[in-house]
Each structure stands twice: as C-alpha cells, then as structure tokens.
Design an enzyme around this catalytic site. Structure first.
Site, PDB file in Angstrom:
ATOM      1  NE  ARG A 100       1.095   9.713  10.604  1.00  0.00           N
ATOM      2  CZ  ARG A 100       0.716   8.644   9.929  1.00  0.00           C
ATOM      3  NH1 ARG A 100      -0.388   8.036  10.225  1.00  0.00           N
ATOM      4  NH2 ARG A 100       1.460   8.202   8.932  1.00  0.00           N
ATOM      5  CE  LYS A 123      -1.549   1.647   4.105  1.00  0.00           C
ATOM      6  NZ  LYS A 123      -1.254   3.081   4.276  1.00  0.00           N
ATOM      7  CG  ASN A 124       2.601   2.676   3.504  1.00  0.00           C
ATOM      8  OD1 ASN A 124       1.419   2.986   3.357  1.00  0.00           O
ATOM      9  ND2 ASN A 124       3.162   2.512   4.688  1.00  0.00           N
ATOM     10  CG  ASP A 134       3.352   1.212   9.438  1.00  0.00           C
ATOM     11  OD1 ASP A 134       2.999   2.053  10.278  1.00  0.00           O
ATOM     12  OD2 ASP A 134       3.461   1.472   8.223  1.00  0.00           O
ATOM     13  CB  CYS A 172      -3.434  11.119  12.479  1.00  0.00           C
ATOM     14  SG  CYS A 172      -2.935   9.419  12.365  1.00  0.00           S
ATOM     15  NE  ARG A 216      -6.583   4.376   6.286  1.00  0.00           N
ATOM     16  CZ  ARG A 216      -5.562   4.776   7.050  1.00  0.00           C
ATOM     17  NH1 ARG A 216      -5.680   4.826   8.348  1.00  0.00           N
ATOM     18  NH2 ARG A 216      -4.433   5.153   6.503  1.00  0.00           N
TER      19      ARG A 216
HETATM   20  C1  UD1 Z   1       4.707   6.734   6.421  1.00  0.00           C
HETATM   21  C2  UD1 Z   1       3.811   5.538   6.210  1.00  0.00           C
HETATM   22  C3  UD1 Z   1       3.304   5.007   7.545  1.00  0.00           C
HETATM   23  C4  UD1 Z   1       4.478   4.728   8.480  1.00  0.00           C
HETATM   24  C5  UD1 Z   1       5.405   5.940   8.568  1.00  0.00           C
HETATM   25  C6  UD1 Z   1       6.676   5.659   9.345  1.00  0.00           C
HETATM   26  C7  UD1 Z   1       2.858   5.981   4.035  1.00  0.00           C
HETATM   27  C8  UD1 Z   1       1.655   6.334   3.235  1.00  0.00           C
HETATM   28  N1  UD1 Z   1       2.701   5.938   5.361  1.00  0.00           N
HETATM   29  O1  UD1 Z   1       3.919   7.752   7.037  1.00  0.00           O
HETATM   30  O2  UD1 Z   1       2.585   3.802   7.305  1.00  0.00           O
HETATM   31  O3  UD1 Z   1       3.987   4.438   9.768  1.00  0.00           O
HETATM   32  O4  UD1 Z   1       5.798   6.372   7.258  1.00  0.00           O
HETATM   33  O5  UD1 Z   1       7.372   4.597   8.796  1.00  0.00           O
HETATM   34  O6  UD1 Z   1       3.911   5.706   3.494  1.00  0.00           O
HETATM   35  N2  UD1 Z   1       7.002  14.351  10.874  1.00  0.00           N
HETATM   36  C9  UD1 Z   1       6.967  15.690  11.195  1.00  0.00           C
HETATM   37  N3  UD1 Z   1       6.757  16.603  10.187  1.00  0.00           N
HETATM   38  C10 UD1 Z   1       6.579  16.218   8.889  1.00  0.00           C
HETATM   39  C11 UD1 Z   1       6.620  14.856   8.569  1.00  0.00           C
HETATM   40  C12 UD1 Z   1       6.844  13.926   9.579  1.00  0.00           C
HETATM   41  O7  UD1 Z   1       7.123  16.059  12.354  1.00  0.00           O
HETATM   42  O8  UD1 Z   1       6.386  17.096   8.037  1.00  0.00           O
HETATM   43  C13 UD1 Z   1       7.242  13.323  11.930  1.00  0.00           C
HETATM   44  C14 UD1 Z   1       6.016  12.428  12.175  1.00  0.00           C
HETATM   45  O9  UD1 Z   1       5.098  13.033  13.066  1.00  0.00           O
HETATM   46  C15 UD1 Z   1       6.663  11.200  12.723  1.00  0.00           C
HETATM   47  C16 UD1 Z   1       7.986  11.116  11.954  1.00  0.00           C
HETATM   48  O10 UD1 Z   1       8.213  12.421  11.460  1.00  0.00           O
HETATM   49  O11 UD1 Z   1       6.943  11.347  14.108  1.00  0.00           O
HETATM   50  C17 UD1 Z   1       8.005  10.142  10.796  1.00  0.00           C
HETATM   51  O12 UD1 Z   1       6.835  10.295  10.024  1.00  0.00           O
HETATM   52  P1  UD1 Z   1       6.796  10.035   8.453  1.00  0.00           P
HETATM   53  O13 UD1 Z   1       7.942   9.201   8.036  1.00  0.00           O
HETATM   54  O14 UD1 Z   1       6.616  11.345   7.779  1.00  0.00           O
HETATM   55  O15 UD1 Z   1       5.448   9.191   8.302  1.00  0.00           O
HETATM   56  P2  UD1 Z   1       4.462   9.238   7.085  1.00  0.00           P
HETATM   57  O16 UD1 Z   1       5.232   9.544   5.863  1.00  0.00           O
HETATM   58  O17 UD1 Z   1       3.286  10.078   7.421  1.00  0.00           O
END
Ligand code: UD1
Length: 419
Positions: A121, A22-23, A304, A116, A396
């Site tokens: 996030r 999915k990701n 995850d 969320c 999902r």
């Molecule tokens: C993606 C995955 C999700 C997985 C996560 C971590 C997808 C669609 N989803 O989510 O399944 O759990 O990676 O492996 O691929 N953060 C910030 N600011 C930002 C972006 C991130 O503070 O702009 C923080 C987040 O709150 C979190 C950390 O960075 O604590 C990592 O998050 P991130 O890698 O961005 O997760 P997603 O990309 O949302």
C-alpha cells in the site's frame, strides 16, 4: 486485548441500521483543515479510526467536540503541520491530512503510514499528484515532507484509480491557483461525499463520481454542515451475515445504489435481495450456490467485502473463484477460514473456494479489519464456538458490531483481556 466468543449456527433475522461510512467520515474530517470556520459533521460512526483522526486533528491544533454521531470541528487555528508517527501508524488514512495541510499552511509533515497487513500500500501516487500541483516533496526520516509557496492547478493523471490519493489531491487542489483536472480518478461514493462537503464549503468541483474531476481553486473555504453517507461495506457485511446463516436481514438507512455489485453477487449466490430507496433486505435460499467474484474499483465489487463474501461462499454448493484485483496480498483470512473447515486455495490473485456443507467453530485471529469481519461471519454460521482474537482490527471500522449482530439474534459475548 479482548476476544469475541461466538456460538454459531443461529439464523440471523431482523432489522439493523447502517452507520455512517468510515471511509467518507475520515477524508471529510481531514478536509476540515482546509479552512477556518465551524464545520458540523453528522452521522459520524463511533469507530476507532474516527477517534484516531479526531486525535490527530487535535494535535494539529484544531478544536473538536463530539456528541453522539455529531462532530463539530473548528480549524481556524492550525498550530502544527506535523502528523506524528504514533497516530498515523495505526491508521493509514492519516495520510489524508497531507493535502489539506499543504494547501492551507504551505507545508506538511506526515509520517509514512508504513507496512500494512494487506500488502505494501504505497502512497507514491498521492505524492506524484501533489508534486504536479507544485509541491516539493521529500522523504526524510520516515516522514513525508511537503512544501510549497502556493499550489498551482495542473492536470493530474492517476496510473490507476486510488481512493485516498484522489481525495488528497482533490482537497489540495481546492485552494490551488487555477484549474486542476484529475483523470483516472476514483469514482467511489466516498469521494463524491467528500466533494459534496467541499462544495458546501465553497469549493468548485465538477465531475466527482466520474473518472474526470475538475477543480477550480478558490482563495478560501468556509464552514459548513454535512451528513456522512451510510457505510456500504458495513451494509454488505450484514447482508452476507443474513444470507449465510439461512436468515433474513433488513439493513435500513443505507443506500442500496452504492452496492449494486455486491447485491448482484448475493443474487448470483441464490439469495433473494429486495432493494428500496433507503433499505435493502436479503433472504437466504435453502442452499447458497457458488458464484465467481472479482474485486475492482467502484462500481465493481468492493475489495472491502471480499473477506465477508468469501466466508459466505465457503458454504455455497459448488466451486467459486474470487479474483482480488485491488490488493494482491489480501488473503490473510484464508488460513483462518481453513481452521473452521473451509476449503480455500490461493494462487496469486485468485482464490478457489470449494463450498462445504458446514463450518465448525475454532479459535481464529483477525489480521486486518475486513478479514476480521469475514471470520466473525464464518463463526456465526459455524457449528459450536468460535473465539475471535485481535478484534481491535474490527473495531477500527465497524460501529457496535456485537450489539448490532445480537439484535439480529446472534449469540456473541466479549471476553476481556485476552490476546
Ligand atoms: C481505500 C479505502 C480502503 C479500500 C481501498 C480500495 C479509505 C480510508 N480506505 O484505501 O478501505 O480497501 O480504498 O477500495 O478510504 N496504490 C499505489 N500507490 C498509491 C496509492 C495506491 O500503488 O499511491 C495502489 C494500492 O496499493 C492498491 C490500489 O492502488 O493496490 C488501490 O488502493 P487505494 O484506492 O489507494 O486504497 P486506499 O485509498 O489506501
């Protein structure tokens, strides 16, 4: 809202096939917006988030046809640059259309994904990265609005690795003038899969899968065909299910190399894990033993899989400590696991899991996608009946999960229309 009724205590045995990730599918589908021409994406899982992304693409004017696991997308005519709240609110990954729309059309408006269940996030690092490429970005009426007269390549240093943040900026940089260098980029296999697809479309990307990714902008991308990588989180979930029900499960058409940290945690818990090039088999020990696990960006243990692994460790001999370093609030499954008799306490980023001899079935509720998977596994191992509510969270991200588990000998039925 349907519930799953699980009659636990059966050993899971047999072979199950991994679905597409999915990701990886989500950013790949979003990236089709970057250029004209037909893209044929195969091994796309039939999960709700993919359906939502396809709806979103259609709203933006993209032509989409779907036949089994194959999706044909033609983004030649993009007629809107606005991703509406109704679609983005159910799926945070909707933010992945921001970079491609901005780079292709010079503007984009994407509703802020909002709160969320697993924590705040934010998407500030996505926005910072796009600003570094020359976009003007503002937040108006709950919507991220980005504009540019033309993006320009630039160095972008992420404070911490962010998976979708890396993907968003990498996609936008493909059409920027000049060279973009991402540092502290996410190294997840899904980032590599996206880069492979973009490269097949004519993008110039070097270093995906490492913390430093160099993208040299090109004027346009063409159509291409691509097969999505197998889902490592789904694979890990079925392995946990086999190990914690005293069973033996083979997951085929997967990439064991993408889940080494998880395989090593399973081995640490006493399971026998045999990996081949495209399949992996787990055989449960007589009794699982405690092991400490800390989630981390790839190649660390995936956040995850934290909930499924916790469910497993609830049944291990001894006390395990789980440290959640990626999403600090990701403990919503803990009170529900306690309802099944688990002994888990949480203190900040650490959970202490005291293994017990057995769980007992009870009504529980999924609060997010992976929490739901953890609870379902706990129900499979528990004695008696577990009724899992709010399974739409699980739908999902897990393709045909009941059917796949039934194929391994699980006793599960769906009860329609209950909250
Ligand atoms: C993606 C995955 C999700 C997985 C996560 C971590 C997808 C669609 N989803 O989510 O399944 O759990 O990676 O492996 O691929 N953060 C910030 N600011 C930002 C972006 C991130 O503070 O702009 C923080 C987040 O709150 C979190 C950390 O960075 O604590 C990592 O998050 P991130 O890698 O961005 O997760 P997603 O990309 O949302």
């Amino acid at each position: 809202m349907d519930r799953l009724i699980v009659t636990g205590g059966r050993r899971l045995e047999g072979r199950v096939t991994a679905s597409g990730a999915k990701n990886a599918a989500l950013p790949i589908l979003a990236s089709t917006l970057l250029g004209a021409g037909e893209c044929v994406i195969s091994n796309v899982p039939a999960v709700r988030d993919v359906g939502t992304m396809l709806e979103l693409l259609k709203v933006l004017g993209v032509s989409v046809t779907r036949e089994a696991g194959r999706v044909t997308v033609d983004s030649t005519a993009v007629r809107s640059v606005e991703a509406p709240y109704d679609l983005v609110k159910t799926m945070r990954a909707g933010v992945l259309v921001l970079g491609p729309l901005l780079a292709r059309c010079g503007e984009a408006a994407v509703s802020l994904p909002g709160g969320c269940a697993i924590g705040p996030r934010p998407v500030d690092w996505h926005v910072d990265g796009l600003r570094r490429l020359g976009a003007a970005v503002s937040l108006e009426h709950g919507c991220i609005r980005a504009r540019t007269a033309g993006l320009t390549g630039a160095p972008v240093a992420f404070r911490m690795p962010t998976v979708t943040g890396t993907e968003n900026v990498m996609m936008a940089a493909c059409l920027a003038r000049g060279t973009t260098v991402l540092t502290n980029a996410a190294c997840e296999p899904e980032v590599v899969d996206l880069a492979d697809f973009l490269i097949a479309r004519g993008a110039k990307i070097d270093g995906a899968g490492s913390a430093r990714v160099v993208i040299e902008g090109v004027p346009a991308l063409r159509g291409a065909a691509h097969e999505v990588i197998p889902d490592r989180v789904e694979t890990g979930t079925y392995l946990c299910a086999g190990a914690m029900t005293g069973g033996r499960v083979e997951v085929d058409r997967c990439r064991p190399g993408h889940l080494e940290a998880a395989l090593s945690a399973l081995r640490g818990a006493g399971a026998e894990v045999t990996a081949a090039a495209r399949s992996v088999t787990v055989a449960a020990p007589r009794r699982l033993r405690a092991v400490d696990v800390a989630t981390a960006p790839y190649p660390g243990f995936p956040t995850d899989l934290q909930a499924p692994m916790m469910a497993l460790l609830c049944l291990a001999e001894g006390t395990s400590v789980i440290t959640e370093s990626v999403f600090e609030g990701r403990w919503l499954h803990v009170p529900e696991l306690r309802r099944l008799g688990a002994a888990v306490t949480v203190d900040g980023a650490r959970a202490v899991v005291k293994g017990c001899d057995g769980l007992s079935g009870a009504p529980v509720m999924a609060s997010d996608l992976r929490a739901g998977a953890g609870l379902l596994l706990a129900g499979l191992a528990a004695s008696g009946e577990t009724a899992l509510a709010r399974i739409y969270h699980m739908e999902r991200g897990y393709e045909r999960i009941e059917e796949k588990l039934r194929g391994l000998g699980a006793v599960i039925r769906r009860e329609r229309g209950r909250a």
